[in-house]
Scaffold this active site. Structure first.
Site, PDB file in Angstrom:
ATOM      1  N   PHE A 118      -6.975  19.936 -24.778  1.00  0.00           N
ATOM      2  CA  PHE A 118      -7.733  18.777 -25.025  1.00  0.00           C
ATOM      3  C   PHE A 118      -9.022  18.709 -24.311  1.00  0.00           C
ATOM      4  O   PHE A 118      -9.086  19.267 -23.293  1.00  0.00           O
ATOM      5  CB  PHE A 118      -6.829  17.548 -24.582  1.00  0.00           C
ATOM      6  CG  PHE A 118      -7.535  16.040 -25.088  1.00  0.00           C
ATOM      7  CD1 PHE A 118      -7.931  15.795 -26.145  1.00  0.00           C
ATOM      8  CD2 PHE A 118      -8.011  15.438 -24.133  1.00  0.00           C
ATOM      9  CE1 PHE A 118      -8.494  14.683 -26.487  1.00  0.00           C
ATOM     10  CE2 PHE A 118      -8.734  14.083 -24.149  1.00  0.00           C
ATOM     11  CZ  PHE A 118      -9.017  13.855 -25.611  1.00  0.00           C
ATOM     12  N   ASP A 119     -10.008  18.042 -24.942  1.00  0.00           N
ATOM     13  CA  ASP A 119     -11.433  18.039 -24.250  1.00  0.00           C
ATOM     14  C   ASP A 119     -11.483  17.450 -22.882  1.00  0.00           C
ATOM     15  O   ASP A 119     -12.250  18.515 -22.149  1.00  0.00           O
ATOM     16  CB  ASP A 119     -12.245  16.963 -24.978  1.00  0.00           C
ATOM     17  CG  ASP A 119     -12.117  16.842 -26.400  1.00  0.00           C
ATOM     18  OD1 ASP A 119     -11.011  17.288 -26.918  1.00  0.00           O
ATOM     19  OD2 ASP A 119     -12.733  15.847 -26.954  1.00  0.00           O
ATOM     20  N   HIS A 175     -21.266  12.657 -28.059  1.00  0.00           N
ATOM     21  CA  HIS A 175     -20.521  11.709 -29.111  1.00  0.00           C
ATOM     22  C   HIS A 175     -20.658  10.113 -28.705  1.00  0.00           C
ATOM     23  O   HIS A 175     -20.429   9.290 -29.370  1.00  0.00           O
ATOM     24  CB  HIS A 175     -19.375  12.301 -29.786  1.00  0.00           C
ATOM     25  CG  HIS A 175     -18.449  12.665 -28.703  1.00  0.00           C
ATOM     26  ND1 HIS A 175     -18.627  13.558 -27.937  1.00  0.00           N
ATOM     27  CD2 HIS A 175     -17.256  12.145 -28.507  1.00  0.00           C
ATOM     28  CE1 HIS A 175     -17.431  13.907 -27.343  1.00  0.00           C
ATOM     29  NE2 HIS A 175     -16.725  12.923 -27.629  1.00  0.00           N
ATOM     30  N   ALA A 201       0.987  14.158 -22.971  1.00  0.00           N
ATOM     31  CA  ALA A 201       0.725  12.728 -23.278  1.00  0.00           C
ATOM     32  C   ALA A 201       1.657  12.421 -24.342  1.00  0.00           C
ATOM     33  O   ALA A 201       2.016  11.222 -24.449  1.00  0.00           O
ATOM     34  CB  ALA A 201      -0.760  12.926 -23.650  1.00  0.00           C
ATOM     35  N   TYR A 255       0.838  -1.015  -0.071  1.00  0.00           N
ATOM     36  CA  TYR A 255      -0.022  -0.114   0.014  1.00  0.00           C
ATOM     37  C   TYR A 255       1.011   1.317  -0.169  1.00  0.00           C
ATOM     38  O   TYR A 255       0.719   2.280  -0.585  1.00  0.00           O
ATOM     39  CB  TYR A 255      -1.012  -0.068   1.234  1.00  0.00           C
ATOM     40  CG  TYR A 255      -2.104   1.065   1.188  1.00  0.00           C
ATOM     41  CD1 TYR A 255      -2.925   0.665   0.885  1.00  0.00           C
ATOM     42  CD2 TYR A 255      -1.583   2.235   1.659  1.00  0.00           C
ATOM     43  CE1 TYR A 255      -4.427   1.651   0.495  1.00  0.00           C
ATOM     44  CE2 TYR A 255      -2.723   3.340   1.556  1.00  0.00           C
ATOM     45  CZ  TYR A 255      -3.905   3.066   1.089  1.00  0.00           C
ATOM     46  OH  TYR A 255      -4.773   4.028   1.044  1.00  0.00           O
ATOM     47  N   LYS A 279      -0.510   7.015 -23.503  1.00  0.00           N
ATOM     48  CA  LYS A 279       0.145   7.363 -24.955  1.00  0.00           C
ATOM     49  C   LYS A 279       1.474   7.198 -24.816  1.00  0.00           C
ATOM     50  O   LYS A 279       1.941   6.022 -25.207  1.00  0.00           O
ATOM     51  CB  LYS A 279      -0.135   8.747 -25.158  1.00  0.00           C
ATOM     52  CG  LYS A 279      -1.692   9.265 -25.777  1.00  0.00           C
ATOM     53  CD  LYS A 279      -2.502   9.233 -24.499  1.00  0.00           C
ATOM     54  CE  LYS A 279      -3.889  10.072 -24.880  1.00  0.00           C
ATOM     55  NZ  LYS A 279      -4.811   9.895 -23.693  1.00  0.00           N
TER      56      LYS A 279
HETATM   57  N1  F0G Z   1      -4.335  15.194 -22.863  1.00  0.00           N
HETATM   58  C1  F0G Z   1      -4.270  14.811 -24.292  1.00  0.00           C
HETATM   59  C2  F0G Z   1      -3.449  15.793 -25.171  1.00  0.00           C
HETATM   60  C3  F0G Z   1      -5.021  13.581 -24.612  1.00  0.00           C
HETATM   61  O1  F0G Z   1      -4.874  13.407 -25.989  1.00  0.00           O
HETATM   62  C4  F0G Z   1      -5.820  12.952 -23.577  1.00  0.00           C
HETATM   63  C5  F0G Z   1      -6.535  11.945 -24.078  1.00  0.00           C
HETATM   64  C6  F0G Z   1      -5.701  13.432 -22.263  1.00  0.00           C
HETATM   65  C7  F0G Z   1      -4.825  14.558 -21.952  1.00  0.00           C
HETATM   66  C8  F0G Z   1      -6.555  12.777 -21.391  1.00  0.00           C
HETATM   67  O2  F0G Z   1      -5.834  11.507 -20.730  1.00  0.00           O
HETATM   68  O3  F0G Z   1      -7.360   9.550 -21.474  1.00  0.00           O
HETATM   69  O4  F0G Z   1      -5.464   9.410 -19.875  1.00  0.00           O
HETATM   70  O5  F0G Z   1      -7.492  10.626 -19.017  1.00  0.00           O
HETATM   71  N2  F0G Z   1      -6.497  11.563 -25.224  1.00  0.00           N
HETATM   72  C9  F0G Z   1      -7.380  10.379 -25.650  1.00  0.00           C
HETATM   73  C10 F0G Z   1      -7.865  10.453 -27.133  1.00  0.00           C
HETATM   74  C11 F0G Z   1      -8.601   9.673 -25.180  1.00  0.00           C
HETATM   75  O6  F0G Z   1      -8.536   9.444 -27.608  1.00  0.00           O
HETATM   76  O7  F0G Z   1      -7.227  11.194 -27.772  1.00  0.00           O
HETATM   77  P1  F0G Z   1      -6.501  10.389 -20.298  1.00  0.00           P
END
Ligand code: F0G
Length: 460
Positions: free
Chosen positions: A126-127, A452, A219, A74, A260
């Protein structure tokens, strides 16, 4: 970068995972039952899965061996100390907060640094990052260069921040409203486009003038470094490790989706140079992720992550990786299919709006192309267009559409061979050949947020 036909993959295959192209009739039935949304498909009904490069890498024998040396204590797991040492060596960040994936690292960073009313400038968030900024009551501000938005503009560093836009933002809102700047490298949302070191340095100089910290969304940091080595004057003879060192010398820390460029199926971390910030981060890590040395992961996963980070800066690996993506891009261009140029690091983005010019946004051209690629070759791609980014106006309820209708063919790392890519190119070509007969889609179900993932469509 050597021509693709002068070398082969710098690895051989020790274990295989069978895949199967189901019949055209079965594909038709599967996509209809899925409501024309590939997120609803069973992966067993997919032949070549290009939905994402996230968590889909093939691990090496070195990583799998690491899985067997997981220390599941742990507290104080030896794998944590290994990870910490590797991250410090690569990034110069002494303090490491493991998390279950990248978005959890974003969550902790926001909790520590962001307050309602703040603004977070960057190239293009990123989203999930954008989501976390908004959840904190703050405003994401994209300062990408104008050229970064133009699919046909063949420039080497289309992920760069426009320094003038950033300066205006800093002058207008200052240190009080801007807790940090975030550089996403490579920039996923405009095609996996890299950020130059010159740009990193310019952002750092500007940030220092205003006393604002700089963070990196790391990433795809290794892919970004490879582009710098290949494209930026003065870096051809530097090692990737030296380049990454320079990138991180411009940052106070990073968030990382290890799914990634750490070549693992799950994991992430927040890495920091400041001990004070680290102590605050741990206060959020413990309730949301877990104790500071495991942070939502098993010891074995942490070991695989440490080893993936040790492997990813291998020049031959990155040459082959980026070369494969580029080669697919060239085949599509050769077939007259419009794509975002130049190809980025982790995938090819087809300009579906221009390919299916007869379909208006309201008929979801990018989603229609995703459906056709599945019907043609069992290929799963992802829509980045009216469905993912369109939203309804708060008062009128009217749809507001994004500028671009893109389809991303995202290439998992070390998973598919060039023959798989040839198959993808041929299928895309066959779809393009019958583009005028492709019909649009209409939504029959949409969730109020992130629609989506769960949307259902009918064919017009
Ligand atoms: N930042 C970037 C640039 C990303 O492309 C992603 C995830 C994240 C943060 C979030 O990371 O998924 O580990 O929580 N991108 C994936 C994609 C989901 O399909 O482009 P995560």
């Amino acid at each position: 970068m050597r021509p693709r036909d002068t070398y082969a993959e710098p690895y051989k295959i020790k274990m295989v995972e069978p895949i199967r192209l189901i019949s055209p009739g079965e594909r038709k039935q599967a996509i209809t039952e899925a409501g024309y949304n590939v997120f609803n498909l069973k992966s067993e009904d997919v032949y070549i899965d290009l939905l994402t490069d996230s968590g889909t890498s093939a691990m090496s024998e070195y990583q799998w061996a690491g899985i067997m040396s997981g220390d599941e204590s742990y507290a104080g797991s030896k794998n944590f100390y290994h990870l910490q040492q590797v991250i410090e060596d690569i990034t110069g960040c002494k303090f490491v907060v493991p998390t279950h994936q990248g978005r959890a690292a974003e969550h902790i960073l926001m909790r520590v640094l962001v307050k309602p009313g703040d603004r977070i400038p960057g190239n293009m968030h990123f989203d999930t990052t954008e989501g976390h900024i908004r959840l904190s009551g703050a405003e994401p501000v994209n300062c990408l260069t104008d050229q970064g938005y133009i699919p046909g503009e063949k420039l080497p560093f289309k992920g760069n921040i426009d320094i003038n836009k950033l300066e205006k933002e800093l002058l207008a809102h200052g240190r009080e409203k801007i807790p940090f700047i975030l550089i996403t490298a490579t920039c996923n949302n405009n095609g996996g486009q890299p950020v130059s070191l010159e740009n990193f340095k310019a952002v750092r100089r500007l940030a220092d003038r205003f006393g604002v910290p700089v963070f990196l969304d790391a990433a795809r940091f290794a892919e970004n470094a490879y582009f710098i080595q290949q494209r930026e004057p003065g870096y051809r003879n530097k090692t990737l490790k030296e380049i990454v060192g320079e990138m991180f010398s411009c940052a106070d820390g990073c968030t990382m989706s290890a799914k990634k460029d750490a070549l693992v199926n799950i994991g992430g971390f927040l890495a920091l140079k400041s001990e004070e910030l680290y102590q605050q981060a741990v206060e959020w890590q413990i309730p949301f992720e877990g104790f500071r040395t495991y942070g939502g992961l098993a010891g074995r996963d942490i070991e695989a992550m440490a080893r993936g980070l040790e492997e990813v800066l291998d020049e031959q690996y990155l040459e082959n990786r980026i070369g494969q993506v580029q080669c697919l891009g060239e085949k599509l261009i050769g077939a007259g299919i419009p794509i975002v140029q130049p190809p980025g690091g982790h995938g090819i983005y087809i300009d579906a709006g221009s390919l299916l010019g007869h379909l208006p946004h309201s008929q979801f051209p990018a989603q229609a192309l995703v459906v056709e690629l599945y019907l043609e070759g069992g290929i799963r791609s992802v829509e980045l267009g009216a469905c993912a980014f369109g939203h309804r106006d708060g008062t009128t309820g009217e749809m507001i559409y994004p500028a671009l209708e893109l389809v991303r063919l995202t290439i998992p790392r070390r998973v598919y061979t060039d023959r798989h890519m040839d198959f993808v190119a041929r299928a895309a070509e066959a779809v393009a050949d019958r583009k005028n007969s492709i019909r649009g889609l209409q939504l029959v179900y949409e969730a109020p947020v992130l629609r989506h993932f769960t949307a259902r469509f009918a064919r017009l």
